[in-house]
Design a protein around this motif. Structure first.
Motif, PDB file in Angstrom:
ATOM      1  N   PRO A 176      -4.974   1.972   9.177  1.00  0.00           N
ATOM      2  CA  PRO A 176      -4.274   0.729   8.814  1.00  0.00           C
ATOM      3  C   PRO A 176      -5.139  -0.517   8.978  1.00  0.00           C
ATOM      4  O   PRO A 176      -5.046  -1.444   8.172  1.00  0.00           O
ATOM      5  CB  PRO A 176      -3.072   0.701   9.769  1.00  0.00           C
ATOM      6  CG  PRO A 176      -2.844   2.121  10.134  1.00  0.00           C
ATOM      7  CD  PRO A 176      -4.204   2.742  10.173  1.00  0.00           C
ATOM      8  N   VAL A 177      -5.981  -0.542  10.000  1.00  0.00           N
ATOM      9  CA  VAL A 177      -6.844  -1.707  10.222  1.00  0.00           C
ATOM     10  C   VAL A 177      -7.875  -1.847   9.111  1.00  0.00           C
ATOM     11  O   VAL A 177      -8.132  -2.948   8.617  1.00  0.00           O
ATOM     12  CB  VAL A 177      -7.529  -1.618  11.601  1.00  0.00           C
ATOM     13  CG1 VAL A 177      -8.720  -2.567  11.684  1.00  0.00           C
ATOM     14  CG2 VAL A 177      -6.535  -1.938  12.706  1.00  0.00           C
ATOM     15  N   VAL A 178      -8.481  -0.745   8.711  1.00  0.00           N
ATOM     16  CA  VAL A 178      -9.459  -0.788   7.616  1.00  0.00           C
ATOM     17  C   VAL A 178      -8.807  -1.328   6.346  1.00  0.00           C
ATOM     18  O   VAL A 178      -9.362  -2.198   5.661  1.00  0.00           O
ATOM     19  CB  VAL A 178     -10.061   0.605   7.364  1.00  0.00           C
ATOM     20  CG1 VAL A 178     -10.885   0.607   6.067  1.00  0.00           C
ATOM     21  CG2 VAL A 178     -10.941   1.023   8.533  1.00  0.00           C
ATOM     22  N   ILE A 179      -7.618  -0.818   6.042  1.00  0.00           N
ATOM     23  CA  ILE A 179      -6.898  -1.277   4.850  1.00  0.00           C
ATOM     24  C   ILE A 179      -6.553  -2.760   4.977  1.00  0.00           C
ATOM     25  O   ILE A 179      -6.718  -3.546   4.037  1.00  0.00           O
ATOM     26  CB  ILE A 179      -5.621  -0.441   4.631  1.00  0.00           C
ATOM     27  CG1 ILE A 179      -5.996   1.006   4.315  1.00  0.00           C
ATOM     28  CG2 ILE A 179      -4.770  -1.032   3.506  1.00  0.00           C
ATOM     29  CD1 ILE A 179      -4.806   1.950   4.243  1.00  0.00           C
ATOM     30  N   ALA A 180      -6.076  -3.161   6.156  1.00  0.00           N
ATOM     31  CA  ALA A 180      -5.688  -4.560   6.375  1.00  0.00           C
ATOM     32  C   ALA A 180      -6.887  -5.500   6.241  1.00  0.00           C
ATOM     33  O   ALA A 180      -6.770  -6.588   5.655  1.00  0.00           O
ATOM     34  CB  ALA A 180      -5.048  -4.713   7.750  1.00  0.00           C
ATOM     35  N   VAL A 181      -8.045  -5.109   6.771  1.00  0.00           N
ATOM     36  CA  VAL A 181      -9.245  -5.952   6.665  1.00  0.00           C
ATOM     37  C   VAL A 181      -9.682  -6.075   5.211  1.00  0.00           C
ATOM     38  O   VAL A 181     -10.071  -7.169   4.762  1.00  0.00           O
ATOM     39  CB  VAL A 181     -10.384  -5.378   7.526  1.00  0.00           C
ATOM     40  CG1 VAL A 181     -11.699  -6.098   7.225  1.00  0.00           C
ATOM     41  CG2 VAL A 181     -10.050  -5.511   9.011  1.00  0.00           C
ATOM     42  N   LEU A 182      -9.608  -4.990   4.461  1.00  0.00           N
ATOM     43  CA  LEU A 182      -9.975  -5.039   3.041  1.00  0.00           C
ATOM     44  C   LEU A 182      -9.031  -5.955   2.262  1.00  0.00           C
ATOM     45  O   LEU A 182      -9.474  -6.759   1.432  1.00  0.00           O
ATOM     46  CB  LEU A 182      -9.962  -3.630   2.451  1.00  0.00           C
ATOM     47  CG  LEU A 182     -11.072  -2.687   2.928  1.00  0.00           C
ATOM     48  CD1 LEU A 182     -10.870  -1.291   2.334  1.00  0.00           C
ATOM     49  CD2 LEU A 182     -12.444  -3.231   2.555  1.00  0.00           C
ATOM     50  N   VAL A 183      -7.727  -5.832   2.533  1.00  0.00           N
ATOM     51  CA  VAL A 183      -6.747  -6.692   1.853  1.00  0.00           C
ATOM     52  C   VAL A 183      -6.962  -8.149   2.245  1.00  0.00           C
ATOM     53  O   VAL A 183      -6.937  -9.048   1.387  1.00  0.00           O
ATOM     54  CB  VAL A 183      -5.311  -6.245   2.202  1.00  0.00           C
ATOM     55  CG1 VAL A 183      -4.290  -7.257   1.682  1.00  0.00           C
ATOM     56  CG2 VAL A 183      -5.028  -4.868   1.612  1.00  0.00           C
ATOM     57  N   LEU A 184      -7.186  -8.401   3.524  1.00  0.00           N
ATOM     58  CA  LEU A 184      -7.420  -9.764   4.000  1.00  0.00           C
ATOM     59  C   LEU A 184      -8.684 -10.352   3.382  1.00  0.00           C
ATOM     60  O   LEU A 184      -8.713 -11.532   3.002  1.00  0.00           O
ATOM     61  CB  LEU A 184      -7.526  -9.768   5.525  1.00  0.00           C
ATOM     62  CG  LEU A 184      -7.825 -11.118   6.189  1.00  0.00           C
ATOM     63  CD1 LEU A 184      -6.708 -12.116   5.904  1.00  0.00           C
ATOM     64  CD2 LEU A 184      -8.018 -10.930   7.699  1.00  0.00           C
TER      65      LEU A 184
END
Length: 234
Positions: free
Chosen positions: A38-46
């Protein structure tokens, strides 16, 4: 909150990106098994959202949404990371239980935001002239009073954290109180942005920045700005 200064345009966007990215990385470091993906996905989206606001979009509402969320979400994000640390280090909870408990500050802030989103302000700080948005900062004296009410509501949670006499718990408590204060304090900004988006939807158009020419010049002077401008045009 929504004032656009061309000199600090990139700084405001990427300082928010940096802060939230660090908080996400810290949370993954505490509970990597559950949070790494989830963190990897969140950083990419951010990252995509930040780059889009900095170099591509000319829609004021998209930039304003980024600014509003980054301002209101910072304190709940800090509370999430600190609660994650407390539940893992002090309470010795499992990964799923730690994440579930840590989500409580986010839920509290989200509920407060939902209440304020439904509230309508008589005055708006966002005014449309032609196809551009003018930001008119309102007086703050009433905002402090309502913000204090939100902080007072947050203080009711103090007995919950009093049992855990650690520095982490103090930070969590302060972060939750600050979260509620920020939501109540910026209630007019929430209402103003909602009204602007509804106006865009009714008129089927998008409003841009009042100083869009200055922003274009800043983007054109940046290598990344020129790269993303070329890709956006394809």
């Amino acid at each position: 909150m929504f004032a656009v200064e061309s000199e600090r345009f990139f700084l405001k966007i990427f300082s928010a990106w940096f802060l939230f990215s660090m908080l996400l990385v810290f949370s993954a470091g505490i509970q990597p098994v559950v949070l790494i993906l989830p963190v990897v996905i969140a950083v990419l989206v951010l990252t995509y959202w930040s780059v889009d606001c900095a170099y591509r979009t000319e829609r004021f509402s998209r930039y304003a949404t980024f600014r509003l969320i980054s301002n209101l979400a910072l304190a709940p994000a800090i509370a999430f990371v600190m609660t994650l640390a407390v539940s893992h280090i002090e309470l010795k909870l499992g990964p799923l239980a730690s994440v579930a408990l840590s989500s409580v500050p986010l839920i509290i802030a989200g509920a407060a935001y939902a209440v304020m989103y439904a509230w309508r302000s008589k005055h708006s700080s966002l005014h449309v002239r032609g196809q551009r948005v003018v930001v008119v900062e309102s007086a703050q004296q009433h905002h402090w009073g309502v913000g204090a009410v939100g902080a007072g509501l947050g203080s009711l949670l103090y007995p919950v954290f009093e049992a855990h006499n650690t520095s982490y718990s103090v930070v969590v408590f302060i972060s939750i109180v600050l979260s509620l204060f920020m939501v109540f304090y910026h209630r007019s900004s929430i209402s103003a942005l909602r009204g602007l988006k509804e106006k865009e939807s009714r008129e089927r158009c998008h409003y841009t920045f009042m100083n869009i020419e200055e922003i274009r010049e800043k983007r054109a002077a940046s290598l990344l700005g020129r790269i993303f401008a070329v890709r956006a045009g394809r």
